[in-house]
Design an enzyme around this catalytic site. Structure first.
Site, PDB file in Angstrom:
ATOM      1  N   ARG A  35       0.823  -1.222   0.000  1.00  0.00           N
ATOM      2  CA  ARG A  35       0.000   0.000   0.000  1.00  0.00           C
ATOM      3  C   ARG A  35       0.851   1.263   0.000  1.00  0.00           C
ATOM      4  O   ARG A  35       0.443   2.269  -0.572  1.00  0.00           O
ATOM      5  CB  ARG A  35      -0.943  -0.005   1.197  1.00  0.00           C
ATOM      6  CG  ARG A  35      -2.062  -0.995   1.004  1.00  0.00           C
ATOM      7  CD  ARG A  35      -3.284  -0.584   1.767  1.00  0.00           C
ATOM      8  NE  ARG A  35      -4.442  -1.253   1.230  1.00  0.00           N
ATOM      9  CZ  ARG A  35      -5.350  -1.905   1.948  1.00  0.00           C
ATOM     10  NH1 ARG A  35      -5.231  -1.965   3.257  1.00  0.00           N
ATOM     11  NH2 ARG A  35      -6.381  -2.476   1.367  1.00  0.00           N
ATOM     12  N   LYS A 198     -19.536 -15.722   2.659  1.00  0.00           N
ATOM     13  CA  LYS A 198     -20.863 -15.197   2.991  1.00  0.00           C
ATOM     14  C   LYS A 198     -21.551 -14.521   1.827  1.00  0.00           C
ATOM     15  O   LYS A 198     -20.953 -13.706   1.136  1.00  0.00           O
ATOM     16  CB  LYS A 198     -20.727 -14.191   4.131  1.00  0.00           C
ATOM     17  CG  LYS A 198     -20.393 -14.853   5.438  1.00  0.00           C
ATOM     18  CD  LYS A 198     -20.453 -13.843   6.533  1.00  0.00           C
ATOM     19  CE  LYS A 198     -20.337 -14.518   7.887  1.00  0.00           C
ATOM     20  NZ  LYS A 198     -20.264 -13.547   8.951  1.00  0.00           N
ATOM     21  N   GLY A 354      -9.711  -9.247  -0.879  1.00  0.00           N
ATOM     22  CA  GLY A 354      -8.505  -9.763  -0.236  1.00  0.00           C
ATOM     23  C   GLY A 354      -8.198 -11.219  -0.530  1.00  0.00           C
ATOM     24  O   GLY A 354      -7.063 -11.569  -0.861  1.00  0.00           O
ATOM     25  N   GLY A 377     -13.540  -3.020  -0.656  1.00  0.00           N
ATOM     26  CA  GLY A 377     -14.838  -2.446  -0.272  1.00  0.00           C
ATOM     27  C   GLY A 377     -15.307  -1.408  -1.277  1.00  0.00           C
ATOM     28  O   GLY A 377     -16.483  -1.365  -1.661  1.00  0.00           O
TER      29      GLY A 377
HETATM   30  P1  AMP Z   1     -15.236 -13.730   2.082  1.00  0.00           P
HETATM   31  O1  AMP Z   1     -14.475 -12.948   3.111  1.00  0.00           O
HETATM   32  O2  AMP Z   1     -16.698 -13.754   2.309  1.00  0.00           O
HETATM   33  O3  AMP Z   1     -14.842 -13.356   0.668  1.00  0.00           O
HETATM   34  O4  AMP Z   1     -14.776 -15.234   2.277  1.00  0.00           O
HETATM   35  C1  AMP Z   1     -13.466 -15.716   2.042  1.00  0.00           C
HETATM   36  C2  AMP Z   1     -13.291 -17.011   2.786  1.00  0.00           C
HETATM   37  O5  AMP Z   1     -14.302 -17.895   2.391  1.00  0.00           O
HETATM   38  C3  AMP Z   1     -11.992 -17.724   2.525  1.00  0.00           C
HETATM   39  O6  AMP Z   1     -11.200 -17.667   3.692  1.00  0.00           O
HETATM   40  C4  AMP Z   1     -12.417 -19.160   2.235  1.00  0.00           C
HETATM   41  O7  AMP Z   1     -11.690 -20.129   2.950  1.00  0.00           O
HETATM   42  C5  AMP Z   1     -13.847 -19.184   2.702  1.00  0.00           C
HETATM   43  N1  AMP Z   1     -14.667 -20.197   2.001  1.00  0.00           N
HETATM   44  C6  AMP Z   1     -14.757 -20.415   0.690  1.00  0.00           C
HETATM   45  N2  AMP Z   1     -15.560 -21.447   0.437  1.00  0.00           N
HETATM   46  C7  AMP Z   1     -16.000 -21.912   1.633  1.00  0.00           C
HETATM   47  C8  AMP Z   1     -16.842 -22.993   2.024  1.00  0.00           C
HETATM   48  N3  AMP Z   1     -17.397 -23.791   1.115  1.00  0.00           N
HETATM   49  N4  AMP Z   1     -17.062 -23.170   3.335  1.00  0.00           N
HETATM   50  C9  AMP Z   1     -16.496 -22.360   4.248  1.00  0.00           C
HETATM   51  N5  AMP Z   1     -15.689 -21.343   3.955  1.00  0.00           N
HETATM   52  C10 AMP Z   1     -15.435 -21.116   2.647  1.00  0.00           C
END
Ligand code: AMP
Length: 396
Positions: A35, A198, A354, A377
């Protein structure tokens, strides 16, 4: 909108909003300087054009109180090393005579670095007097902090109205124009690849893509909220109860809008959330109880690769599975390889968020996509609303 090339900085002072929000340990050690490095071009450009530079940034989330490890004093050496210039750190209060005096005593080829702007509670409240005082330090406002472009804070938004001369910096321009291209000036077919744990944080961006994407490929943990909302059995996979209705309505919306929204047809499942070789591949809507879906399955991988290979524009945010685990990283890796390969053939690919950036780094593919956006974001906000407060502030 003005760029730094449109302004004469000779004998003027520029207040540059940068995003030096680097990962830093409790004892003030910087773990990644990306950064800092990314703003050096803007800073040096302005100094080389005869301007005096005052940098304003936040670091962490101190919420209006001083915290030793979040002081920008910890960044002085790194900023000096990267810019090859002397850095003068000034922690006198914004609005105080002392700060103005110190600034006037600093030479033009030195970079002035102010204390963490989030040590002031006025930063998030947008206090007008605070903004006025901040604006009195300089003649020109330059916003180079794309990562905070979605926030209406004093130093990212409100301060701009007190400047006659204002523009965006080189990094801001690169980030902004890459995303602008995806929203306003893209070649079809456009494919959005959305993953991550999520659905709640990405539901609005998925909705927005409904109005201009040809394909929306869903992966990661969020796929299970979609599958459950359509009556599928997802075993013990993660899902968000509160988002089931919205997920179902997105599936409906895709049908109505004639958008090819694809929810994975198969998944790779494990008995526990661990990196084991003992995985079981199943249809993603009939995962047995006791199993957790941790990656997209092989049928989905080939379907996604086929669609990606025919796309002219790709936006990717969020991994396809738990890519941190070797045994559940194939989906993310194959998608990354497909994006890299279609980019080589002339498609435009934008990757942000990220975890997607970490995944590209892990598979050594960062340089094989068209643009990696570091403002996660702000990127989502821009794709969702097609607007950015920081841009509005420069235009007004
Ligand atoms: P996010 O911050 O919502 O973009 O989520 C990223 C995280 O989602 C990463 O650390 C992944 O390990 C996790 N992830 C991806 N697929 C899955 C899954 N099927 N179950 C649980 N965690 C997941």
């Amino acid at each position: 909108m003005k760029l730094i090339q449109d302004i004469s900085f000779k004998d003027k002072t520029a207040l540059i909003r940068v995003d030096f929000n680097v990962p830093i340990s409790k004892n003030g050690i910087i773990n990644d300087r990306t950064r800092i490095k990314s703003h050096i071009n803007t800073i040096n450009n302005i100094i080389d054009n005869g301007g005096k530079v005052i940098l304003v940034s936040h670091l962490g989330r101190p919420k209006g109180v001083w915290e030793k490890n979040l002081s920008l004093k910890n960044l002085v050496e790194a900023v000096s090393f990267e810019s090859k210039r002397k850095v003068c750190f000034l922690d006198q209060k914004i609005g105080s005579k002392k700060l103005n005096e110190k600034i006037s005593l600093t030479s033009r080829d030195e970079i002035i670095l102010l204390e963490n702007i989030r040590f002031y509670k006025e930063e998030s409240s947008g206090d007008l007097l605070f903004c006025k005082n901040l604006s009195r330090l300089a003649d020109v406002f330059v916003n180079d902090a794309f990562g905070t472009a979605h926030r209406k804070h004093s130093s990212t938004f409100h301060v701009a109205k007190y400047f006659n001369e204002k523009c965006i910096g080189n990094l801001f321009y690169k980030e902004y124009s890459s995303i602008f291209r995806v929203i306003n000036n893209f070649s079809s077919p456009l494919t959005a690849i959305i993953g991550g744990a999520k659905i709640s944080s990405k539901i609005n961006v998925i909705k927005s893509f409904m109005s201009f994407a040809d394909n929306i490929l869903i992966g990661g943990g969020m796929m299970f909220t979609f599958i459950k909302s359509a009556g599928g059995e997802i075993g013990d996979s993660i899902f968000e109860e509160d988002e089931l209705v919205k997920a179902a309505s997105l599936l409906e919306m895709a049908k109505k809008n004639n958008v090819n929204l694809i929810v994975p047809k198969d998944s790779i499942n494990s008995r526990a959330f661990v990196d084991n070789e003992d995985y079981i591949i199943s249809d993603s809507k009939s995962i047995p109880e006791g199993l957790i879906g941790l990656d997209i399955g092989p049928k989905t991988v080939s379907e996604f690769k086929n669609i990606i290979s025919k796309s002219k524009t790709i936006v990717w945010n969020g991994p396809m599975g738990v890519f941190e685990f070797k045994n559940f990283s194939t989906g993310t890796k194959e998608v990354a390889k497909a994006v890299a390969s279609v980019t080589k053939k002339g498609a435009f690919s934008l990757v942000g968020g990220g975890d997607s950036i970490s995944a590209l780094k892990k598979f050594d593919l960062s340089s094989e996509v068209s643009y990696v956006s570091t403002g996660g974001g702000a990127m989502l906000h821009f794709l969702e609303t097609k607007k950015l407060p920081a841009v509005q502030a420069i235009l007004d």
